[in-house]
Motif scaffolding. Structure first.
Motif, PDB file in Angstrom:
ATOM      1  N   MET A 117       0.857  -1.178   0.000  1.00  0.00           N
ATOM      2  CA  MET A 117       0.000   0.000   0.000  1.00  0.00           C
ATOM      3  C   MET A 117       0.899   1.235   0.000  1.00  0.00           C
ATOM      4  N   ARG A 118       0.653   2.138  -0.934  1.00  0.00           N
ATOM      5  CA  ARG A 118       1.478   3.347  -1.045  1.00  0.00           C
ATOM      6  C   ARG A 118       0.570   4.577  -1.093  1.00  0.00           C
ATOM      7  N   TYR A 119       0.979   5.589  -0.324  1.00  0.00           N
ATOM      8  CA  TYR A 119       0.274   6.866  -0.371  1.00  0.00           C
ATOM      9  C   TYR A 119       1.282   7.968  -0.674  1.00  0.00           C
ATOM     10  N   LYS A 120       0.921   8.839  -1.626  1.00  0.00           N
ATOM     11  CA  LYS A 120       1.817   9.917  -2.043  1.00  0.00           C
ATOM     12  C   LYS A 120       1.121  11.264  -1.861  1.00  0.00           C
ATOM     13  N   PHE A 121       1.873  12.217  -1.326  1.00  0.00           N
ATOM     14  CA  PHE A 121       1.387  13.583  -1.217  1.00  0.00           C
ATOM     15  C   PHE A 121       2.443  14.513  -1.782  1.00  0.00           C
ATOM     16  N   ASN A 122       2.131  15.149  -2.909  1.00  0.00           N
ATOM     17  CA  ASN A 122       3.066  16.076  -3.549  1.00  0.00           C
ATOM     18  C   ASN A 122       4.458  15.471  -3.591  1.00  0.00           C
ATOM     19  N   ALA A 123       4.535  14.163  -3.966  1.00  0.00           N
ATOM     20  CA  ALA A 123       5.802  13.425  -3.883  1.00  0.00           C
ATOM     21  C   ALA A 123       6.782  13.948  -4.909  1.00  0.00           C
ATOM     22  N   THR A 124       7.851  14.563  -4.443  1.00  0.00           N
ATOM     23  CA  THR A 124       8.899  15.068  -5.312  1.00  0.00           C
ATOM     24  C   THR A 124      10.106  14.160  -5.223  1.00  0.00           C
TER      25      THR A 124
END
Length: 774
Positions: free
Chosen positions: A750-757
């Motif tokens: 399970m992966r969650y990304k927030f504004n992943a730079t």
């Protein structure tokens, strides 16, 4: 728009026709992320009809140079997925040129699927990810496992026919392959596979994979979190979590990783040994109970500052710690002497092996005029302790206890400098690398069955390289040479041992030629390489295996010398390669009597082999058929190796075939379904014979939500549990059979990304081969 641009450039060129003569035009390409853009097409056109004059491709650092012949010419720069740019030929130094993405072209690629999946450019086979089904592969490791000619599983990445690959992300050396899984496949623009690394890479590097990512998602704070849980039958659950963060503002970039998990694994083996000593001694071992577990925490922090598009620098710190580590191996054995039961033995081995590793990297990357500079300095410090308690009960009565303790302490300091400059229509690169390694080994056997050891290895390695690339019309040539000097010093009890201390001097040439025949791209390459023995292989003390088998290293080992000649061809979705390899002083394990006083004990040690040849031939087919993306790879490996057996020389030359069939299906509602199969046939590899055909069938289901911010991936490997190993190892007077049973594994990510730079860190590292040996 392009027509108007050409007209204006034509006017500028005509008005200055009398002011310029033949000259060298040079420049450097960067993408929207200000990263060097290699393998872009740079073409010189004659005016006014725009006829082709000459052309080249940009080097790995994005630089290029062309010789003009008349004043009335212009430069056209193009690359798949970018807008084409036209430039006048004056001034001669075009400086830094930034290409922008052509969203319309990428859209057409998605609809028409006419973007080449594979193409030979420069020294690499390039697979374009953008606009293909590969964007939905899952993690970076999942993506690499779908690249033609590459296998990636459990953080181990191999290139077919070459071996373990050295990985780079945006020019930065990956120090821990778990970092590949920090990437999501939709962040990756393309993957470049190099089977014949040039002189700028360490001579021990057999293959290189360069990962180029897409433009990061702007400034500010971003993070992504990955949670993974896996279960393998018999061994239990593995669970870990990885949190990656990044803060970017202007030229400043701060990024880091926090990782923690509990890992469980094991082995299930049936082992047979025949040793020809004073008698024929046979051991038939049931080692089906073998479990190990450990906890692991990692931390990474990197600081990067980009002053402008020409200068950047940064520092990175890594910490990796294993603790709560335990191994529990239990086996029963029946011992036969000349085919009559001699005794039976039940053994339990309990072990621990905690370790801690710290590493530090500093880099500077810059451009001064036409000169490009890449500098790295590294430090590494690691400590590993291994303790083992062995309890042996013979014939149900006699008990024997053996306790051993081993501690390794390693230190490494290294620097590396690469300088490149456009020269004579081509690009010249040169540089050097230095590393100093120190490793101590302390070994103690409480019962005094084996001698204690207090040894130390010091090694200084100096390397210098030069390579030059040039385009002759449609023919691209790259040639280089690398010199390495290694001074190896061996100490026992603080005393220098002259006999086991040596100095090595090696020169490794390389050449790569790339040219088209019609629509088929051809690549011919040659390289020399070296594999230096690990420090464990060079140890001089003896380790306890069981009461009949001891094990040691060999301080007199020579490094392995390889020569590779590779032919590759690529046409649309078909790729073919043929490799001829000459191996000198390969390293295998052989067996000899431990002592005349006790002829029942055998000693396993590492030795060098005689020179031998092998060939590898492979073909990959990877068409796209609507919602189905199949990929079929077939590879044949054959060697001509002679090894010692109980009755004299053995010829180990039966070929082995590998067939890999990968399938990706794009389903409704945004699901992606994968079905992969890998089939291995019987055959020889080094001094081993793989005695059964094995099949690994894997499946995966991927689904994302909330505009790719949240994703789930369910995977099953070895679904049919047919991926067992049955090998026979020929080690002189000892012949070992080993049947390994592999179990099914199920994992959920399970992966969650927030504004992943993506971090801008560009350090490539120094002394990588020495780090791997430690």
């Amino acid at each position: 728009m392009h027509t108007i641009g050409k007209a204006l450039l034509l006017l500028c060129s005509l008005t200055s026709a009398g002011e310029i003569a033949a000259q060298t035009v040079s420049g450097k390409l960067i993408d929207e992320n200000k990263q060097p853009l290699p393998y872009a097409n740079v073409v010189l056109l004659a005016l006014p009809d725009s006829t082709f004059v000459t052309g080249t491709v940009t080097a790995e650092d994005g630089t290029f140079s062309l010789n003009t012949t008349t004043p009335n010419q212009l430069v056209r720069i193009s690359s798949i997925g970018y807008n084409t740019v036209y430039k006048p030929i004056q001034p001669a130094n075009l400086g830094v040129i930034q290409l922008t993405s052509d969203t319309q072209q990428l859209g057409e690629v998605v609809v028409k699927a006419d973007l080449p999946k594979m193409q030979l450019k420069g020294d690499a086979m390039i697979t374009t990810v953008t606009g293909s089904v590969l964007e939905k592969a899952g993690t970076g490791e999942d993506l690499l496992n779908k690249i033609p000619g590459v296998s990636a599983e459990d953080e181990e990445v191999n290139v077919f026919g070459s071996g373990t690959a050295e990985i780079y992300i945006n020019g930065r050396k990956v120090r821990d392959n778990s970092e590949i899984d920090q990437l999501s496949s939709d962040q990756i623009k393309r993957v470049e596979v190099v089977k014949n690394p040039g002189a700028r890479y360490d001579a021990s590097v057999k293959a290189v994979i360069r990962i180029i990512t897409k433009k990061a998602a702007g400034e500010g704070f971003g993070f992504n979190n990955r949670f993974v849980t896996r279960h393998r039958r018999t061994y239990g659950w593995t669970t870990f979590d990885q949190f990656n963060f990044n803060y970017r503002k202007g030229g400043f970039d701060l990024s880091g990783t926090l990782f923690g998990g509990r890992f469980r694994n094991g082995n299930n083996q049936q082992i047979g040994m025949k040793t020809y000593l004073d008698k024929l001694w046979e051991q038939k071992m049931d080692a089906s109970y073998g479990k190990n577990s450990n906890s692991n925490v990692q931390g990474i922090l990197s600081l990067n500052y980009q002053f402008n598009e020409k200068h950047s620098m940064g520092v990175r710190y890594d910490m990796d710690k294993y603790f709560n580590s335990s191994g529990d191996w239990r086996y029963t054995a029946n011992i036969y002497a000349d085919q009559e039961l001699y005794e039976n033995n039940a053994s339990t081995m309990i072990g621990e092996d905690p370790s801690t590793r710290h590493s530090l990297n500093y880099y500077y990357n810059g451009q001064i005029g036409d000169w490009n500079i890449d500098f790295n300095a590294d430090g590494l410090w690691n400590v590993k302790e291994e303790s083992q308690h062995t309890r042996e009960i013979t014939n149900g009565e006699t008990e024997n206890n053996v306790n051993t303790f081993n501690k390794n302490n390693g230190t490494l300091y290294a620097t590396k400098l690469i300088v490149s400059y456009p020269l004579w229509k081509g690009n010249l690169s040169f540089g050097g690398e230095y590393s100093h390694t120190s490793r101590t080994n302390l070994y103690h056997n409480q019962e005094g069955i084996l001698d204690n050891d207090d040894s130390k290895i010091k090694e200084g390695s100096t390397a210098a390289f030069m390579d030059y690339s040039h385009s002759f019309g449609k023919v691209d040539v790259q040639a280089g040479v690398r010199y390495e000097n290694v001074k190896f010093d061996y100490y026992e009890q603080g005393k220098h041992i002259d006999e086991q201390s040596r100095t090595f001097n090696n020169v490794f040439p390389s050449v790569n030629i790339n040219f088209p025949i019609g629509k088929t791209q051809i690549q011919l390459s040659y390289s020399g390489g070296i594999t230096r023995p690990s420090y464990d292989m060079l140890r001089g003390n003896i380790y306890y295996g069981n009461r009949y088998t001891y094990q040691t290293g060999n301080p007199f080992l020579k490094p392995i010398i390889n020569q590779d000649l590779i032919f590759s061809a690529s046409y649309k979705w078909v790729n073919f390669s043929f490799t001829y390899n000459r191996t000198k002083d390969d390293i295998i394990q052989v067996c000899e009597p431990y002592s005349e006083a006790d002829p029942t004990i055998s000693l396993l040690k590492t030795v060098n082999t005689e020179p031998y040849n092998n060939i590898i031939s492979a073909i990959t087919l990877s068409p796209t058929i609507s919602w189905w993306s199949p990929q079929l790879t077939a590879q044949v490996f054959k060697q001509w190796l002679h090894a010692e057996g109980p009755d004299g020389k053995l010829t180990l030359s039966k070929p082995r075939t590998i067939i890999v069939w990968r399938n990706s299906f794009t389903l409704p509602a945004g699901f992606l379904f994968d079905v992969d199969g890998t089939y291995y046939t019987k055959g020889h590899s080094q001094n081993m014979y793989m005695g059964i055909n094995s099949l690994d069938v894997s499946m995966g289901l991927y689904k994302s939500f909330f505009k790719e911010r949240l994703s789930f991936q369910l995977q099953v490997t070895n679904l049919l549990e047919k991926d067992d190993v049955d090998c026979t190892i020929y080690s002189g007077i000892k012949t070992t059979t080993d049947y390994i049973t592999n179990f099914r594994r199920i994992s959920l990510t399970m992966r969650y990304k927030f504004n992943a730079t993506k971090s801008k860190y560009k350090g490539t590292g120094a002394g990588e081969s020495q780090k791997n040996r430690m």
